[in-house]
Design an enzyme around this catalytic site. Structure first.
Site, PDB file in Angstrom:
ATOM      1  CG  PHE A   1     -13.954   0.519   2.578  1.00  0.00           C
ATOM      2  CD1 PHE A   1     -14.139   2.063   2.364  1.00  0.00           C
ATOM      3  CD2 PHE A   1     -14.330  -0.200   1.638  1.00  0.00           C
ATOM      4  CE1 PHE A   1     -14.260   2.437   1.114  1.00  0.00           C
ATOM      5  CE2 PHE A   1     -14.784   0.519   0.335  1.00  0.00           C
ATOM      6  CZ  PHE A   1     -14.871   1.687   0.325  1.00  0.00           C
ATOM      7  CD  GLU A   2     -17.550  -6.594   2.890  1.00  0.00           C
ATOM      8  OE1 GLU A   2     -18.273  -7.519   2.459  1.00  0.00           O
ATOM      9  OE2 GLU A   2     -16.313  -6.869   3.157  1.00  0.00           O
TER      10      GLU A   2
ATOM     11  CB  THR B   1     -13.026  -4.393   5.604  1.00  0.00           C
ATOM     12  OG1 THR B   1     -13.899  -3.850   4.561  1.00  0.00           O
ATOM     13  CG2 THR B   1     -12.402  -5.634   5.093  1.00  0.00           C
TER      14      THR B   1
ATOM     15  CG  ASP C   1      -2.218   0.666   0.931  1.00  0.00           C
ATOM     16  OD1 ASP C   1      -2.184   1.823   0.488  1.00  0.00           O
ATOM     17  OD2 ASP C   1      -3.392   0.121   1.195  1.00  0.00           O
TER      18      ASP C   1
ATOM     19  CE  LYS D   1     -15.435  13.583 -10.600  1.00  0.00           C
ATOM     20  NZ  LYS D   1     -14.710  14.920 -10.645  1.00  0.00           N
TER      21      LYS D   1
ATOM     22  CG  ASP E   1      -9.678   5.228  -6.410  1.00  0.00           C
ATOM     23  OD1 ASP E   1     -10.778   5.353  -6.796  1.00  0.00           O
ATOM     24  OD2 ASP E   1      -8.998   6.169  -5.805  1.00  0.00           O
TER      25      ASP E   1
END
Length: 250
Positions: A231-232, A229, A106, A160, A156
């Site tokens: 985030f999930e 997670t 990361d 767009k 990510d």
């Protein structure tokens, strides 16, 4: 007495002996990147872990050497995880499967420090933390057929349309990844961004080096080894649908 505040020169490590600001530097060509470094506050505990544990368990992705994964992980099969956030899920998977090494890469400094802290806190010797561009890591620093698996969780989505070219899961990336995965090794992707999940399924399904582990050619149920997670969970609370994709290298 000069009381002017110290200004850290560009490129100087934030943590002496820790992860470099730009480890590959000018050694390799510039390209459209699928990630953007995130700047956020590093806690005292994370900073202490970086300064103390990085020399033992951390490495910069400089693209100047080929890694000996057998030596790094004492002969364990190794899974590469690209993007691990704050590292909680990575640490949980390492604890649940101590017979597998995890090379976690990361560019998020607080996450790097947090994962090192969790590894020490839980006595996990099967984690190594890499800092830098995963493409350079795959292309320049890993031997062919050296990985027993590849995990890309919640990359990510670059929502767009003009940024879709920055998405990681593209045919070119898959071709590179296939050369580093051992035959039969699994590439496991997960995303809560529906359009990206559809693109992943399309490009993986069309790639000659991979086959879907699902007989119906669709998404896979979340495997038990992938923790839910934070985030999930936030995405699920917002009504997002999470898709897992498990494709095997032919």
């Amino acid at each position: 007495m000069n009381s002017a505040p110290y200004i850290r020169p560009k490129g100087e490590p934030r943590f002496p002996g820790g992860p470099a600001a730009d480890p590959a530097g000018s050694h390799h060509e510039r390209r459209i990147r699928s990630f953007q470094p995130r700047r956020s506050r590093v806690t005292t505990g994370q900073a202490e872990a970086l300064e103390r544990l990085w020399p033992q368990w951390g490495m910069d992705v400089d693209g100047l050497r080929v890694l000996d994964l057998d030596a790094m992980f004492d002969g364990l099969p190794v899974v590469l995880e690209i993007g691990f956030g704050m590292g909680e899920a990575t640490a949980q998977m390492a604890a649940d499967d101590p017979a597998t090494g995890i090379l976690a890469t990361d560019v998020h400094t607080p996450g790097q420090g947090n994962l090192l802290r969790l590894a020490e806190q839980n006595g996990l010797s099967n984690i190594r933390v890499a800092n830098g561009d995963a493409i350079i890591l795959l292309r320049e620093m890993l031997k062919p057929d050296s990985l027993s698996g590849l995990r890309v969780y919640f990359p990510d989505p670059w929502p767009k349309a003009r940024h879709h070219k920055r998405r990681l899961i593209q045919p070119e990336f898959l071709g590179l990844a296939a050369t580093r995965l051992a035959p039969g090794a699994v590439l496991h992707c997960a995303t809560d961004w529906e359009p990206y999940a559809e693109q992943m399924l399309e490009v993986l399904g069309a790639h000659p080096d991979f086959e879907n582990t699902q007989a119906d050619g669709g998404y896979a149920p979340r495997p038990e080894f992938r923790p839910l997670t934070r985030f999930e969970g936030q995405g699920l609370d917002k009504g997002h649908v999470v898709h897992d994709l498990l494709f095997r290298r032919r």
